[in-house]
Design an enzyme around this catalytic site. Structure first.
Site, PDB file in Angstrom:
ATOM      1  N   ARG A  29      10.038   1.039  -0.086  1.00 51.29           N
ATOM      2  CA  ARG A  29       8.778   0.570   0.184  1.00 51.29           C
ATOM      3  C   ARG A  29       7.861   1.651   0.724  1.00 51.29           C
ATOM      4  O   ARG A  29       8.124   2.115   1.873  1.00 51.29           O
ATOM      5  CB  ARG A  29       8.984  -0.545   1.171  1.00 51.29           C
ATOM      6  CG  ARG A  29       9.662  -1.657   0.639  1.00 51.29           C
ATOM      7  CD  ARG A  29       9.454  -2.408  -0.514  1.00 51.29           C
ATOM      8  NE  ARG A  29       8.334  -3.518  -0.611  1.00 51.29           N
ATOM      9  CZ  ARG A  29       8.446  -4.487  -0.706  1.00 51.29           C
ATOM     10  NH1 ARG A  29       9.563  -5.096  -1.278  1.00 51.29           N
ATOM     11  NH2 ARG A  29       7.362  -5.352  -0.397  1.00 51.29           N
TER      12      ARG A  29
ATOM     13  N   ASP B 143      -6.180   2.457  -8.442  1.00 50.27           N
ATOM     14  CA  ASP B 143      -4.846   1.850  -7.719  1.00 50.27           C
ATOM     15  C   ASP B 143      -3.999   1.688  -8.654  1.00 50.27           C
ATOM     16  O   ASP B 143      -4.149   0.698  -9.468  1.00 50.27           O
ATOM     17  CB  ASP B 143      -5.445   0.501  -7.050  1.00 50.27           C
ATOM     18  CG  ASP B 143      -4.210   0.084  -6.246  1.00 50.27           C
ATOM     19  OD1 ASP B 143      -3.108   0.360  -6.392  1.00 50.27           O
ATOM     20  OD2 ASP B 143      -4.510  -0.709  -5.216  1.00 50.27           O
TER      21      ASP B 143
ATOM     22  N   THR C 108       1.783   2.339  -4.743  1.00 50.12           N
ATOM     23  CA  THR C 108       2.861   2.070  -3.898  1.00 50.12           C
ATOM     24  C   THR C 108       4.101   2.896  -4.622  1.00 50.12           C
ATOM     25  O   THR C 108       3.723   3.388  -5.912  1.00 50.12           O
ATOM     26  CB  THR C 108       3.231   0.479  -4.033  1.00 50.12           C
ATOM     27  OG1 THR C 108       3.372   0.223  -5.486  1.00 50.12           O
ATOM     28  CG2 THR C 108       2.181  -0.263  -3.410  1.00 50.12           C
TER      29      THR C 108
ATOM     30  N   TYR D 247      10.249  11.201  15.441  1.00 52.69           N
ATOM     31  CA  TYR D 247       8.574  10.739  15.392  1.00 52.69           C
ATOM     32  C   TYR D 247       8.070  12.232  15.040  1.00 52.69           C
ATOM     33  O   TYR D 247       8.432  13.499  15.375  1.00 52.69           O
ATOM     34  CB  TYR D 247       8.190  10.644  16.950  1.00 52.69           C
ATOM     35  CG  TYR D 247       7.542   9.175  16.850  1.00 52.69           C
ATOM     36  CD1 TYR D 247       6.181   9.076  16.202  1.00 52.69           C
ATOM     37  CD2 TYR D 247       8.113   8.428  17.174  1.00 52.69           C
ATOM     38  CE1 TYR D 247       5.604   7.818  16.277  1.00 52.69           C
ATOM     39  CE2 TYR D 247       7.604   6.807  17.352  1.00 52.69           C
ATOM     40  CZ  TYR D 247       6.004   6.793  16.573  1.00 52.69           C
ATOM     41  OH  TYR D 247       5.705   5.558  16.677  1.00 52.69           O
TER      42      TYR D 247
ATOM     43  N   GLU E 228       3.910  12.793  14.048  1.00 51.86           N
ATOM     44  CA  GLU E 228       2.570  12.560  14.007  1.00 51.86           C
ATOM     45  C   GLU E 228       2.040  13.724  13.634  1.00 51.86           C
ATOM     46  O   GLU E 228       2.421  14.958  14.298  1.00 51.86           O
ATOM     47  CB  GLU E 228       1.971  11.944  15.241  1.00 51.86           C
ATOM     48  CG  GLU E 228       2.364  10.392  15.594  1.00 51.86           C
ATOM     49  CD  GLU E 228       1.655   9.798  16.786  1.00 51.86           C
ATOM     50  OE1 GLU E 228       0.815  10.705  17.296  1.00 51.86           O
ATOM     51  OE2 GLU E 228       1.910   8.633  16.887  1.00 51.86           O
TER      52      GLU E 228
ATOM     53  N   LYS F  82       7.006  -0.296  -6.997  1.00 49.53           N
ATOM     54  CA  LYS F  82       7.136  -0.833  -8.023  1.00 49.53           C
ATOM     55  C   LYS F  82       7.642  -0.251  -9.365  1.00 49.53           C
ATOM     56  O   LYS F  82       8.768   0.252  -9.269  1.00 49.53           O
ATOM     57  CB  LYS F  82       5.749  -1.382  -8.099  1.00 49.53           C
ATOM     58  CG  LYS F  82       5.246  -2.299  -7.028  1.00 49.53           C
ATOM     59  CD  LYS F  82       3.810  -2.734  -7.057  1.00 49.53           C
ATOM     60  CE  LYS F  82       3.561  -3.337  -5.553  1.00 49.53           C
ATOM     61  NZ  LYS F  82       2.064  -4.138  -5.686  1.00 49.53           N
TER      62      LYS F  82
HETATM   63  C1  LIG Z   1       1.362  -4.292  -4.496  1.00 45.34           C
HETATM   64  C2  LIG Z   1      -0.009  -3.681  -4.512  1.00 45.34           C
HETATM   65  C3  LIG Z   1      -0.789  -3.263  -3.520  1.00 45.34           C
HETATM   66  C4  LIG Z   1      -0.260  -3.487  -2.055  1.00 45.34           C
HETATM   67  O1  LIG Z   1       0.883  -2.928  -1.670  1.00 45.34           O
HETATM   68  P1  LIG Z   1       1.692  -3.452  -0.485  1.00 45.34           P
HETATM   69  O2  LIG Z   1       2.797  -2.378  -0.332  1.00 45.34           O
HETATM   70  O3  LIG Z   1       2.447  -4.974  -0.812  1.00 45.34           O
HETATM   71  O4  LIG Z   1       0.863  -3.667   0.661  1.00 45.34           O
HETATM   72  C5  LIG Z   1      -2.060  -2.722  -3.712  1.00 45.34           C
HETATM   73  N1  LIG Z   1      -2.744  -2.544  -4.832  1.00 45.34           N
HETATM   74  C6  LIG Z   1      -2.112  -3.262  -6.014  1.00 45.34           C
HETATM   75  C7  LIG Z   1      -2.886  -2.887  -7.209  1.00 45.34           C
HETATM   76  C8  LIG Z   1      -0.745  -3.550  -6.026  1.00 45.34           C
HETATM   77  O5  LIG Z   1      -0.246  -4.226  -7.064  1.00 45.34           O
END
Ligand SMILES: *Cc1c(COP(=O)(O)O)cnc(C)c1O
Length: 419
Positions: A236, A201, A227, A55, A57, A230
């Protein structure tokens, strides 16, 4: 790591069997879901490490728990690598995933009821950019821009007019089903004009940005969220980067605003993935993702498929199947039976509902990780065409699935088990 596997096998054969089955499935199918990938075995090892026990924080040097001698340097490395890779002034690697990461941006800059502007979900935007069913659409006043009907590109004029009229405090660019490059500079100008925070994003395209295969929003955006799992090909998780002036607000929003303890095993795996993404071969990977997507798009167009926006500039392709006389869901299910995995998806101006839409969405990050190139993309288009032309034909499905597992054996994927 082998000892961990033996322990799992001994204590829980049910879960072990399911993981092994998934490892075989991922080896023997063509995975085209554009938000998925194969992480390296190094990333898997860090993710499965005992850092999950700790932990911590707070932030490096300012924790609420003792025993951070090795956790602080792990997080420091991840932060430094994120800043170096993207050229960012500040990075926070603690967000649990993309959605909570975006929520932290709201918490940093908005009060409930304030106006946020994002791309509408049916045009390719993300739920967290103010879509009605999301907390972000319920707790904030969301206004949404879309794409043009004639070319499916973002309507920058409509976006600017909407911003001038509605005066959002936060403007989002980016999404989950956008096959074309985004002009982040226009968003930055509009945000400046209306006094909004501009957040880009890049969840889907972060790996392309890191590898120089897509323009970066970092020089023009106030905040960049992503994220890590991807195209960036990490565990993750998520990160938020911003200018120094916003660092305090962002950090305070992530912790203690929204989250408790960071997932240190994930932080370590993010650091590993960021190191991998800084190597020259990752830039080759990013460019090959785009080359493969373009080759796949061209081969699909040749076979009469109707691609949203007419093609792709990135890793992602969106197909409107209306002219093929098949809906997205039965097409996706037929392809899955044959060993090609993608997802059904709405297309812009879709007359059908999100749970039963007109289109399918696919992308090349995973197949490119396996080393597939342009010739394999042509084969994938041929198989897709055969299955979508005869979605109920079991013999065709078996034939294609046999050919697919054979091809897959020549392109081993990290972490998987060849059957
Ligand atoms: C995948 C995605 C998210 C969210 O990601 P999670 O890890 O699934 O919560 C946010 N914004 C965009 C543009 C995404 O493609």
């Amino acid at each position: 790591m082998d000892s961990y596997w033996k322990a799992l096998e001994a204590s829980d054969p049910d879960i072990t069997d399911l993981i092994v089955s998934e490892a075989k499935r991922e080896a023997s199918t063509i995975r085209l879901i554009p938000s998925e990938n194969y992480v390296s075995e190094a990333v898997l090892a860090a993710t499965g490490s005992l850092l999950t026990n700790k932990y911590s924080e707070g932030y490096s040097g300012r924790r609420y728990y003792e025993g951070q001698q090795f956790i602080d340097p792990v997080e420091d490395l991840a932060v430094r690598r994120a800043k170096d890779l993207f050229g960012a002034e500040h990075a926070n690697v603690q967000p649990y995933s993309g959605s909570p990461c975006n929520l932290a941006v709201y918490l940093a800059f908005l009060d409930p009821g304030d106006t946020v502007m994002g791309m509408a979900l049916p045009s390719g935007g993300h739920l967290t950019h103010g879509w009605s069913v999301s907390a972000t659409g319920r707790w904030f006043r969301a206004v949404q821009y879309g794409v043009r009907k004639d070319n499916h590109l973002i309507d920058y004029d409509e976006m600017r007019d909407l911003a001038l009229k509605e005066k959002p405090k936060l403007i989002w660019a980016g999404g989950t089903a956008i096959p074309r490059q985004i002009d982040f500079a226009i968003f930055a100008e509009v945000a400046k004009e209306v006094g909004a925070i501009f957040a880009a994003d890049i969840a889907h395209i972060a790996g392309l940005v890191a590898g120089g295969a897509h323009p970066s929003p970092v020089p023009v955006a106030d905040v960049v969220t992503t994220t890590t799992h991807k195209t960036l090909r990490g565990p993750r998780g998520a990160m938020v980067m911003c200018r120094t002036e916003h660092a305090k607000a962002i950090n305070f929003a992530v912790f203690p605003g929204l989250q408790g303890g960071p997932h240190n095993h994930t932080t370590a795996a993010i650091a590993v993935a960021l190191k991998e993404a800084a190597q020259p071969d990752f830039a080759d990977y990013a460019h090959q993702i785009v080359a493969n997507a373009k080759a796949l798009a061209a081969a699909l167009l040749e076979r009469g498929f109707d691609l949203v926006s007419g093609g792709t500039d990135n890793h992602l392709i969106l197909i409107d199947l209306t002219n093929k006389g098949v809906f997205g869901k039965p097409a996706a299910k037929a392809l899955d039976r044959a060993g090609i995995e993608l997802n059904y998806n709405t297309v812009p101006f879709d007359p059908r509902k999100p749970f039963d839409p007109s289109g399918i969405r696919l992308g090349t990050p995973s197949v490119t990780t396996r080393g597939m190139k342009e010739p394999e993309m042509v084969k994938i288009a041929e198989w897709m065409d055969k299955i979508i032309s005869a979605p109920e034909d079991d013999d065709m499905s078996k034939k294609v699935s046999g050919e697919i597992s054979e091809l897959c054996r020549s392109f081993p994927a990290p972490g998987t088990i060849n059957a």
